[in-house]
Structures are given as C-alpha cells and as structure tokens.
Design an enzyme around this catalytic site. Sequence first.
Site, PDB file in Angstrom:
ATOM      1  N   CYS A 132      45.772  54.295  41.032  1.00  0.00           N
ATOM      2  CA  CYS A 132      44.332  55.049  40.983  1.00  0.00           C
ATOM      3  C   CYS A 132      43.220  54.301  41.664  1.00  0.00           C
ATOM      4  O   CYS A 132      43.421  54.134  42.828  1.00  0.00           O
ATOM      5  CB  CYS A 132      44.095  55.233  39.519  1.00  0.00           C
ATOM      6  SG  CYS A 132      42.741  56.439  39.218  1.00  0.00           S
ATOM      7  N   ASP A 201      50.018  65.496  42.678  1.00  0.00           N
ATOM      8  CA  ASP A 201      48.533  64.685  42.546  1.00  0.00           C
ATOM      9  C   ASP A 201      47.458  65.566  42.839  1.00  0.00           C
ATOM     10  O   ASP A 201      47.277  65.477  44.087  1.00  0.00           O
ATOM     11  CB  ASP A 201      48.823  63.213  43.331  1.00  0.00           C
ATOM     12  CG  ASP A 201      47.394  62.281  42.832  1.00  0.00           C
ATOM     13  OD1 ASP A 201      46.497  62.860  42.392  1.00  0.00           O
ATOM     14  OD2 ASP A 201      47.767  60.958  43.007  1.00  0.00           O
ATOM     15  N   HIS A 233      49.283  62.715  39.148  1.00  0.00           N
ATOM     16  CA  HIS A 233      48.618  61.628  39.079  1.00  0.00           C
ATOM     17  C   HIS A 233      49.022  60.619  38.004  1.00  0.00           C
ATOM     18  O   HIS A 233      49.303  61.267  37.045  1.00  0.00           O
ATOM     19  CB  HIS A 233      47.165  61.946  39.036  1.00  0.00           C
ATOM     20  CG  HIS A 233      45.909  60.699  39.605  1.00  0.00           C
ATOM     21  ND1 HIS A 233      45.955  60.070  40.721  1.00  0.00           N
ATOM     22  CD2 HIS A 233      45.103  60.154  38.742  1.00  0.00           C
ATOM     23  CE1 HIS A 233      45.160  59.122  40.656  1.00  0.00           C
ATOM     24  NE2 HIS A 233      44.512  59.099  39.536  1.00  0.00           N
TER      25      HIS A 233
END
Length: 283
Positions: A132, A201, A233
């Site tokens: 991330c 994502d 994600h």
Amino acid sequence: MLIKESHADVQTKVDGKDSSMRIFLFHPTIPQYPNARFPGIVLFSEIYQVTGPVARFARQIAGQGYIVAAPSSYHDFTGPEALAYDVPGTDQGNEWKVKKTLQSYDEDGYKTVDYLLSLSTCTGLIGTTGMCLGGHLALRASLDPRISACVAYFATDVHSRTLGPHAGPNTSAEAPANSTHTIDKLNEIKGEVAMIFGIKDTHVPDAGRDLIRKKLRDAGTVFSFYEFAWAQHAFIRDELSKGRYDPAITKICFEVLLELFGRVLKTDLGPRDGKTVEVEHVC
C-alpha cells in the site's frame, strides 16, 4: 531460522523539525553462529504503521535469513504505535500520508538504510519491500543506489502523483516541471524491481498500472510486473482486510519476493556490466 525482535530509535531532521523515528528490527539468529551475517531489508508499512500483519510479514522474511527493519512512518506527527484498522485510523493515516513531505519520506528511507549498514551482522546488501503506502515507499526508497532489490505490493499514489502535499491527482504520462514525484524519477533506480498488483484493486486502476509499467520501461528500469486477476487491494493483509485477504495469491507473491531477494541479495553478482542481452528467437 530463529528470530530476535528489538527496536531502535533514530533521530531525523527534515523540514526544520527534529523527530525520533522508531525502527522495529526482526533479526535472524542461528545457534552457535554468533557472527553470522545477513542481507538487510527495509520494510515499509501501510498507512497504519507497523501493525500485527506487518510484523508477521517481517517475521516471515527474517525467517528466511534477512535482517528486517520496519520504520514508523508517521513519527513526524505521533509515536510508533500502530493505528487501528477502523474508520478513525484510516482517516488519520490518509491525512498524515499527504501531510508528510517527500523529503521526510526520503529521510526515513536513508536513515533506515544507514541503520542496517551500521550493524556488524549485515552483509551490506540491502533490499526493500512494503504494501500500500509502503509499496510506494519501497519503490521510492529504491532511488537510493544502495538498494539493490525492491518488491512493491499494490503501491498507491505512484500513478497519480499524490504522495505527500499536492495540488491534486496528475496522471499525465509527461512529468510536470521540476517534479520530484516517484514516477518521474524512476531512471534513478539502480537495482531490480518487482511490482505486484491486483487487477481488482480500486486504488490503482488499469490505466494507473499501465502508466507505471510504461514509465518503468521508458526509464530503462530492470523490472518484473505481476497482475493477479481476482486480487483486490490489501490482499496480503491477514487481519481485518474487509474480505480481501487471499492466502493462495499471497503465497505466490512471497515466492516472487524470495526469488528476487535470494538472487540479488544472497548471491555475489558483482557490478552489472550494462551490456544488452540478445535473446535468440526460437521455438
């Protein structure tokens, strides 16, 4: 391999402000070999700092024979404690993510590499990884020529130039004037990079991934690019992932990490000669 956990508080100074950054250390140990030496890995966390899932990821890597150093990214604003995986924690992490300057992020990376290199048990070969926000920071940290390998999981804000203070998203293929954004500095990377994304994502859409891939190729970066059809994600987060954790794909991605780190950091490759590799076109 056994692991010893500790931490070190390192002083930083950037943007005219002094701060203490905690680095969580996960160090492999081998009984009866007190002088064993290992490559170092800088592990950057999500927007929640070093949480349980991040620490477990660090232990997995350390158990394969790497000294893992995980810095607390938000030391400019708060202590080293992890933020909660809830709405207030998410909002706070996202707020600090854009409030913290690129210069401060860079200082964190440099200081963490400095710390690893100061250890007598480190071989001097350094890699980086993260997920991330941390995926972006791992890629950005690779601008430091001391880093030889990078594995970035679902790196956010690269394609949109939205890490640190900004005027708004910019997904242009052309670099803005005097840009210091990561995507416009990829030609500075000297090591090898592996980018890992999920096609589902929502934080890094198709066009964003395509732009990152194009910019890496145009920069002449040595890289691999992995996209998994059903991954979303945060698919490697094994706790409070909002139904997105995929252990099967996570396992595959860890093998990608081990292959790159093992080949680049555990093997004495010598300097890259830069020669073009001709591939024979055969069936």
